[in-house]
Design a protein around this motif. Sequence first.
Motif, PDB file in Angstrom:
ATOM      1  N   TRP A 104       1.545  -2.293  -3.993  1.00  0.00           N
ATOM      2  CA  TRP A 104       1.608  -1.973  -2.569  1.00  0.00           C
ATOM      3  C   TRP A 104       1.886  -3.258  -1.807  1.00  0.00           C
ATOM      4  O   TRP A 104       1.129  -4.214  -1.891  1.00  0.00           O
ATOM      5  N   TYR A 105       2.975  -3.272  -1.031  1.00  0.00           N
ATOM      6  CA  TYR A 105       3.386  -4.445  -0.267  1.00  0.00           C
ATOM      7  C   TYR A 105       3.929  -3.951   1.068  1.00  0.00           C
ATOM      8  O   TYR A 105       3.832  -2.748   1.384  1.00  0.00           O
ATOM      9  N   ASP A 106       4.499  -4.858   1.876  1.00  0.00           N
ATOM     10  CA  ASP A 106       4.864  -4.433   3.231  1.00  0.00           C
ATOM     11  C   ASP A 106       5.988  -3.397   3.272  1.00  0.00           C
ATOM     12  O   ASP A 106       6.158  -2.721   4.284  1.00  0.00           O
ATOM     13  N   GLY A 107       6.701  -3.238   2.172  1.00  0.00           N
ATOM     14  CA  GLY A 107       7.779  -2.266   2.145  1.00  0.00           C
ATOM     15  C   GLY A 107       7.356  -0.839   1.843  1.00  0.00           C
ATOM     16  O   GLY A 107       8.153   0.088   2.022  1.00  0.00           O
ATOM     17  N   ASN A 108       6.105  -0.643   1.400  1.00  0.00           N
ATOM     18  CA  ASN A 108       5.695   0.726   1.050  1.00  0.00           C
ATOM     19  C   ASN A 108       4.244   1.053   1.401  1.00  0.00           C
ATOM     20  O   ASN A 108       3.769   2.151   1.117  1.00  0.00           O
ATOM     21  N   SER A 109       3.516   0.118   2.000  1.00  0.00           N
ATOM     22  CA  SER A 109       2.065   0.279   2.155  1.00  0.00           C
ATOM     23  C   SER A 109       1.628   1.010   3.408  1.00  0.00           C
ATOM     24  O   SER A 109       0.446   1.377   3.520  1.00  0.00           O
ATOM     25  N   ASP A 110       2.511   1.173   4.382  1.00  0.00           N
ATOM     26  CA  ASP A 110       2.133   1.746   5.676  1.00  0.00           C
ATOM     27  C   ASP A 110       1.033   0.914   6.338  1.00  0.00           C
ATOM     28  O   ASP A 110       0.128   1.436   7.003  1.00  0.00           O
ATOM     29  N   LYS A 111       1.072  -0.396   6.097  1.00  0.00           N
ATOM     30  CA  LYS A 111       0.194  -1.375   6.748  1.00  0.00           C
ATOM     31  C   LYS A 111      -1.285  -1.179   6.428  1.00  0.00           C
ATOM     32  O   LYS A 111      -2.161  -1.347   7.285  1.00  0.00           O
ATOM     33  N   LYS A 112      -1.577  -0.879   5.161  1.00  0.00           N
ATOM     34  CA  LYS A 112      -2.964  -0.750   4.729  1.00  0.00           C
ATOM     35  C   LYS A 112      -3.000  -0.760   3.201  1.00  0.00           C
ATOM     36  O   LYS A 112      -1.993  -0.483   2.548  1.00  0.00           O
ATOM     37  N   PRO A 113      -4.154  -1.074   2.609  1.00  0.00           N
ATOM     38  CA  PRO A 113      -4.280  -0.984   1.155  1.00  0.00           C
ATOM     39  C   PRO A 113      -4.361   0.468   0.716  1.00  0.00           C
ATOM     40  O   PRO A 113      -4.478   1.382   1.532  1.00  0.00           O
ATOM     41  N   HIS A 114      -4.329   0.655  -0.591  1.00  0.00           N
ATOM     42  CA  HIS A 114      -4.330   2.004  -1.136  1.00  0.00           C
ATOM     43  C   HIS A 114      -5.310   2.099  -2.311  1.00  0.00           C
ATOM     44  O   HIS A 114      -5.830   1.093  -2.798  1.00  0.00           O
ATOM     45  N   THR A 115      -5.545   3.319  -2.735  1.00  0.00           N
ATOM     46  CA  THR A 115      -6.431   3.585  -3.873  1.00  0.00           C
ATOM     47  C   THR A 115      -6.058   2.712  -5.062  1.00  0.00           C
ATOM     48  O   THR A 115      -4.886   2.621  -5.425  1.00  0.00           O
TER      49      THR A 115
END
Length: 254
Positions: free
Chosen positions: A153-164
């Motif tokens: 998860w990085y700025d290109g796919n994260s929607d500006k937040k961490p993920h599970t």
Amino acid sequence: MRNITGLPCLIILLITNISFGQHLPKFVQVQGGTFTMGDEWGVSNKDQRPIHEVTLKNFNISQTEVTVAQYRYYCEATGAAMPKEPDWGWKDDHPIVNVSWQDAINYTNWLSDTLGQKVRLPYEAEWEYAARGGNTSKGYKYSGGNSIDKVGWYDGNSDKKPHTVASKKANELGLYDMSGNVWEWCMDIYGSEYYANSPKNNPTGETKGDRRVIRGGGWGLNASFCSVAYRYGSAFNGELYDYFGFRVASDAKE
């Protein structure tokens, strides 16, 4: 071409039988070996060069970043305060964030007492070796592949937040999120010229300095920060960000 050598097979050892969403981290034993550490592509900052050969002994590292649920369990057990809540709120299966290096050390000290064995943060060389896939590495730029979208998860796919945690592809060792999601604190004191003087066997970082190594990039950064070789130094006790977290490690029983 990068060279990785070692014993012919990977031994995966689950130190605890705890699933991702439960109270304690799950560990994988990484078989030691020799690898080439640093920016072999020649595209990053000079603190990732010169590339150099490093030999490591066996060690254990957690399969995922420490989660919110796991950190809350520690807080409830010890009376420690939870960190500042991020804008998106606490989600149990997300990596814990807003933790300093000292917060991470306090957690490892508690986990050491809980498990009856010494737990710590990974050393920087251990972190990179594990992110590369240990002695089963396929030479990927990111941990688990050459496509950052598949592994992190990085700025290109994260929607500006961490993920599970563990919601992207694992690397060769079955480790998740070592590229992206959140930066991960390491044990080492950071030195921008350390690679020029680093010992070959089991390096542990500079002896003096006010910054600690942090690795792996995060949800708010571009892909270049998420490579297995990228390194950064951050103030060990004063910097708290919603993209800083950690995973844990320990020496393997010989």
